[in-house]
Design an enzyme around this catalytic site. Structure first.
Site, PDB file in Angstrom:
ATOM      1  N   GLU A   1      63.220  52.984  47.912  1.00  9.76           N
ATOM      2  CA  GLU A   1      63.800  53.858  48.300  1.00  9.76           C
ATOM      3  C   GLU A   1      65.002  54.074  47.557  1.00  9.76           C
ATOM      4  O   GLU A   1      65.829  54.748  48.181  1.00  9.76           O
ATOM      5  CB  GLU A   1      64.837  52.511  49.886  1.00  9.76           C
ATOM      6  CG  GLU A   1      63.867  52.034  50.851  1.00  9.76           C
ATOM      7  CD  GLU A   1      63.219  51.163  49.892  1.00  9.76           C
ATOM      8  OE1 GLU A   1      62.729  50.804  49.208  1.00  9.76           O
ATOM      9  OE2 GLU A   1      62.049  49.650  50.909  1.00  9.76           O
TER      10      GLU A   1
ATOM     11  N   ALA B   1      26.537  47.757  38.897  1.00  9.49           N
ATOM     12  CA  ALA B   1      25.814  48.985  39.065  1.00  9.49           C
ATOM     13  C   ALA B   1      24.062  48.575  38.932  1.00  9.49           C
ATOM     14  O   ALA B   1      23.377  47.450  39.029  1.00  9.49           O
ATOM     15  CB  ALA B   1      25.918  49.918  38.268  1.00  9.49           C
TER      16      ALA B   1
ATOM     17  N   SER C   1      20.215  46.547  30.456  1.00 10.09           N
ATOM     18  CA  SER C   1      20.823  47.331  31.488  1.00 10.09           C
ATOM     19  C   SER C   1      21.208  48.181  31.010  1.00 10.09           C
ATOM     20  O   SER C   1      21.992  49.267  31.652  1.00 10.09           O
ATOM     21  CB  SER C   1      21.814  46.856  32.284  1.00 10.09           C
ATOM     22  OG  SER C   1      22.708  45.595  31.199  1.00 10.09           O
TER      23      SER C   1
ATOM     24  N   TRP D   1      20.980  51.976  30.837  1.00  4.76           N
ATOM     25  CA  TRP D   1      21.804  52.235  30.631  1.00  4.76           C
ATOM     26  C   TRP D   1      21.923  52.705  33.127  1.00  4.76           C
ATOM     27  O   TRP D   1      20.422  53.307  33.135  1.00  4.76           O
ATOM     28  CB  TRP D   1      23.603  53.174  31.028  1.00  4.76           C
ATOM     29  CG  TRP D   1      24.267  53.028  29.978  1.00  4.76           C
ATOM     30  CD1 TRP D   1      24.384  54.091  28.547  1.00  4.76           C
ATOM     31  CD2 TRP D   1      25.336  52.212  29.492  1.00  4.76           C
ATOM     32  NE1 TRP D   1      24.952  53.581  27.837  1.00  4.76           N
ATOM     33  CE2 TRP D   1      25.984  51.955  28.090  1.00  4.76           C
ATOM     34  CE3 TRP D   1      25.594  51.101  30.285  1.00  4.76           C
ATOM     35  CZ2 TRP D   1      26.603  51.792  27.736  1.00  4.76           C
ATOM     36  CZ3 TRP D   1      26.633  50.525  29.756  1.00  4.76           C
ATOM     37  CH2 TRP D   1      26.972  50.899  28.441  1.00  4.76           C
TER      38      TRP D   1
ATOM     39  N   ARG E   1      38.990  48.978  35.407  1.00  2.00           N
ATOM     40  CA  ARG E   1      39.693  48.101  34.453  1.00  2.00           C
ATOM     41  C   ARG E   1      40.572  48.519  34.145  1.00  2.00           C
ATOM     42  O   ARG E   1      41.705  47.229  34.125  1.00  2.00           O
ATOM     43  CB  ARG E   1      38.545  48.061  33.730  1.00  2.00           C
ATOM     44  CG  ARG E   1      37.118  47.588  33.168  1.00  2.00           C
ATOM     45  CD  ARG E   1      36.506  47.287  32.268  1.00  2.00           C
ATOM     46  NE  ARG E   1      35.477  46.585  32.201  1.00  2.00           N
ATOM     47  CZ  ARG E   1      34.889  47.229  31.258  1.00  2.00           C
ATOM     48  NH1 ARG E   1      34.531  46.821  30.310  1.00  2.00           N
ATOM     49  NH2 ARG E   1      33.759  46.023  31.309  1.00  2.00           N
TER      50      ARG E   1
ATOM     51  N   ARG F   1      38.536  51.571  28.280  1.00  2.00           N
ATOM     52  CA  ARG F   1      37.765  52.532  27.368  1.00  2.00           C
ATOM     53  C   ARG F   1      38.064  53.852  28.323  1.00  2.00           C
ATOM     54  O   ARG F   1      36.721  54.184  28.723  1.00  2.00           O
ATOM     55  CB  ARG F   1      36.356  52.676  26.902  1.00  2.00           C
ATOM     56  CG  ARG F   1      35.935  51.778  25.493  1.00  2.00           C
ATOM     57  CD  ARG F   1      35.662  50.738  25.219  1.00  2.00           C
ATOM     58  NE  ARG F   1      34.256  50.720  25.799  1.00  2.00           N
ATOM     59  CZ  ARG F   1      34.004  49.784  26.290  1.00  2.00           C
ATOM     60  NH1 ARG F   1      34.440  48.542  25.850  1.00  2.00           N
ATOM     61  NH2 ARG F   1      32.658  49.444  26.304  1.00  2.00           N
TER      62      ARG F   1
ATOM     63  N   SER G   1      31.407  26.570  31.760  1.00  3.99           N
ATOM     64  CA  SER G   1      31.851  25.051  31.921  1.00  3.99           C
ATOM     65  C   SER G   1      31.250  23.879  30.545  1.00  3.99           C
ATOM     66  O   SER G   1      32.614  23.147  30.211  1.00  3.99           O
ATOM     67  CB  SER G   1      31.632  24.863  32.699  1.00  3.99           C
ATOM     68  OG  SER G   1      30.139  24.466  32.809  1.00  3.99           O
TER      69      SER G   1
ATOM     70  N   GLU H   1      33.074  40.651  36.751  1.00  2.90           N
ATOM     71  CA  GLU H   1      31.284  41.252  36.636  1.00  2.90           C
ATOM     72  C   GLU H   1      30.507  40.713  35.990  1.00  2.90           C
ATOM     73  O   GLU H   1      29.510  41.387  35.245  1.00  2.90           O
ATOM     74  CB  GLU H   1      32.126  42.400  35.472  1.00  2.90           C
ATOM     75  CG  GLU H   1      33.086  43.224  35.621  1.00  2.90           C
ATOM     76  CD  GLU H   1      33.507  44.457  34.980  1.00  2.90           C
ATOM     77  OE1 GLU H   1      32.178  45.000  33.730  1.00  2.90           O
ATOM     78  OE2 GLU H   1      34.165  45.942  35.233  1.00  2.90           O
TER      79      GLU H   1
ATOM     80  N   VAL I   1      27.178  33.890  38.336  1.00  4.71           N
ATOM     81  CA  VAL I   1      28.514  34.001  38.464  1.00  4.71           C
ATOM     82  C   VAL I   1      28.790  35.028  40.043  1.00  4.71           C
ATOM     83  O   VAL I   1      29.876  34.079  40.962  1.00  4.71           O
ATOM     84  CB  VAL I   1      29.816  34.469  37.520  1.00  4.71           C
ATOM     85  CG1 VAL I   1      31.290  35.091  38.340  1.00  4.71           C
ATOM     86  CG2 VAL I   1      29.493  33.863  36.185  1.00  4.71           C
TER      87      VAL I   1
HETATM   88  C1  AOF Z   1      60.575  47.468  48.817  1.00  3.60           C
HETATM   89  N1  AOF Z   1      60.463  48.591  47.746  1.00  3.60           N
HETATM   90  O1  AOF Z   1      59.962  49.244  46.537  1.00  3.60           O
HETATM   91  C2  AOF Z   1      59.190  47.509  46.449  1.00  3.60           C
HETATM   92  C3  AOF Z   1      59.147  46.146  47.494  1.00  3.60           C
HETATM   93  O2  AOF Z   1      62.038  41.367  41.902  1.00  3.60           O
HETATM   94  P1  AOF Z   1      61.884  42.567  42.943  1.00  3.60           P
HETATM   95  O3  AOF Z   1      63.135  42.758  43.387  1.00  3.60           O
HETATM   96  O4  AOF Z   1      61.020  43.947  42.059  1.00  3.60           O
HETATM   97  O5  AOF Z   1      61.248  42.276  44.368  1.00  3.60           O
HETATM   98  C4  AOF Z   1      60.063  42.802  44.422  1.00  3.60           C
HETATM   99  C5  AOF Z   1      59.591  42.048  46.418  1.00  3.60           C
HETATM  100  O6  AOF Z   1      60.756  43.338  46.416  1.00  3.60           O
HETATM  101  C6  AOF Z   1      57.689  42.584  46.779  1.00  3.60           C
HETATM  102  O7  AOF Z   1      57.444  41.420  46.215  1.00  3.60           O
HETATM  103  C7  AOF Z   1      58.263  43.142  48.121  1.00  3.60           C
HETATM  104  O8  AOF Z   1      58.085  41.689  48.951  1.00  3.60           O
HETATM  105  C8  AOF Z   1      59.092  43.323  47.659  1.00  3.60           C
HETATM  106  N2  AOF Z   1      59.149  45.056  47.108  1.00  3.60           N
HETATM  107  N3  AOF Z   1      60.321  46.408  48.721  1.00  3.60           N
HETATM  108  O9  AOF Z   1      61.722  47.676  50.157  1.00  3.60           O
HETATM  109  C9  AOF Z   1      59.929  48.710  47.307  1.00  3.60           C
HETATM  110  N4  AOF Z   1      58.043  46.690  45.626  1.00  3.60           N
HETATM  111 ZN    ZN Z   2      63.702  46.439  48.120  1.00  2.00          ZN
END
Ligand code: AOF
Ligand code: ZN
Length: 367
Positions: free
Chosen positions: A53, A155, A169, A171, A185, A208, A224, A296, A301
């Site tokens: 915003e 895969a 494996s 590929w 990744r 990569r 473990s 992966e 696992v």
């Molecule tokens: C929004 N607009 O673009 C984002 C939001 O540590 P801060 O201040 O960056 O806050 C992170 C939190 O804000 C995040 O966990 C989520 O709840 C909100 N993110 N909110 O209005 C944004 N990135």
């Molecule tokens: Zn915000």
């Protein structure tokens, strides 16, 4: 005439362009529209940087007054690393706010919307909500569970084999599919394998990519009994960090100390009937700042994550090859089930083609 959905789609596209770059924060896009003209737009690019915003309002300046704000996530109401966007929305005198979905962050959770409504500004919630939830599936899971989002990736051949009986494996899939794995990744915080995979393949587990900014995920190795060989490539931490998860009953303090001296983090978790307690491990990984994990393999696992009900998403590459053989390896080992009724049910979400291979995306079936 463009509709609310059209502008929200634009905001979603902006948000999507930052996927994988904003962790632990969500991806968010915002568009300001006045008399059918876009007067501002923005996205959240990185944690610690301004929210979507803020960028949109900076671009719009005085034109924000009387405009409609389209935002993919409820504007925040809290002081985090940045000040509350809801206050900014009120101050800029927009006439209406359209929100795709609420922010599940307990610090926000409806307060942002209320703050704006209390100032007499109309707020509509729910435009393209399903898309917005999908886009922030990782963040929403984090907020609701305080655990990383777990993606199982493998895969296989068309007949469901991930290696020959002796483990060969390379590929299964072609180059395009393998490059795509590196893109994935590049966008996750951690990549996890069992010690069996380290012993068999001695992989590097790094990203990569030929182009773009490469970010190596943290390597997490389940071990473990602390069987990690000191010459394993994953112990080279010059390119990527490594975490070894071992059992609290592990008493090889000398080896733990040697590994820690090399810069490796050792995480201790208790054991249960199925081996290491994966839930406790995920709790600890989240506390270390890991918001998503790409699992992966290998087969044991994978099976332990499956049986514990901990897989949130499946990315399955399928190659147009048939391997056959009753001892060829499968993606999930573990216990043999007796009837099809016991199978874990999934939902296919989509499929994409990479060269000759398919990528199927699936989720656990919603009950
Ligand atoms: C929004 N607009 O673009 C984002 C939001 O540590 P801060 O201040 O960056 O806050 C992170 C939190 O804000 C995040 O966990 C989520 O709840 C909100 N993110 N909110 O209005 C944004 N990135
Ligand atoms: Zn915000």
């Amino acid at each position: 005439m463009k509709t609310d959905r059209d502008y929200m789609q634009l905001a979603l596209d902006l948000a999507a362009s930052a996927l994988g770059k904003t962790n632990p924060n969500p991806v968010v896009g915002a568009v300001l529209v006045k008399d059918g003209v876009i007067v501002g737009s923005g996205l959240h690019r990185k944690a610690g940087e301004p929210h979507a915003e803020v960028h949109a309002f900076n671009m719009a300046g005085d034109h924000a007054e009387g405009a409609t704000l389209y935002v993919t996530l409820e504007p925040c109401s809290h002081f985090g690393k940045t000040p509350p966007c809801a206050n900014l929305v009120v101050k800029s005198k927009v006439s209406r706010v359209v929100v795709a979905t609420r922010d599940p962050n307990p610090e926000v959770a409806g307060r942002g919307i209320r703050l704006i409504e209390d100032a007499g500004i109309k707020v509509d919630v729910g435009v393209l909500e399903d898309e917005a939830i999908k886009l922030n599936e990782r963040f929403i899971h984090n907020m609701l569970t305080s655990r990383p989002f777990v993606i199982s990736k493998f895969a296989m051949t068309l007949d469901g084999k991930i290696a020959t009986s002796n483990g060969h494996s390379k590929w299964i899939t072609g180059e395009d599919a393998r490059n795509h794995v590196h893109e994935i990744r590049n966008n996750v915080d951690a990549i996890l394998v069992g010690i069996g995979t380290v012993l068999a393949d001695n992989p590097q587990l790094t990203t990569r990519l030929k182009t773009g900014n490469v970010k190596n995920p943290i390597r997490v190795i389940l071990d473990s009994q602390l069987r990690m060989p000191m010459e394993a490539k994953v112990l080279d931490t010059s390119e990527a960090k490594t975490i070894i998860v071992t059992s609290t009953s592990n008493i090889d303090t000398a080896k733990v100390a040697t590994l820690e001296d090399k810069g490796i983090t050792i995480v201790f978790v208790k054991k249960n009937n199925n081996g290491l307690d994966l839930e406790e491990m995920l709790d600890q990984l989240y506390k270390l700042g890991i918001t998503d994990v790409l699992v992966e393999g290998g087969g044991e696992v994978n099976a332990s994550f499956l049986r514990a009900g901990l897989i949130n998403k499946y990315l399955v590459y399928i190659a147009p090859k048939v391997l056959g053989g009753k001892n060829s390896k499968s993606p999930f080992l573990g216990e043999d089930l007796q009837t099809m009724d016991d199978a874990i049910e999934l939902e296919f979400e989509s499929y994409q083609q990479f060269g000759q291979d398919l990528l199927v995306t699936a989720y656990p079936k919603k009950r």
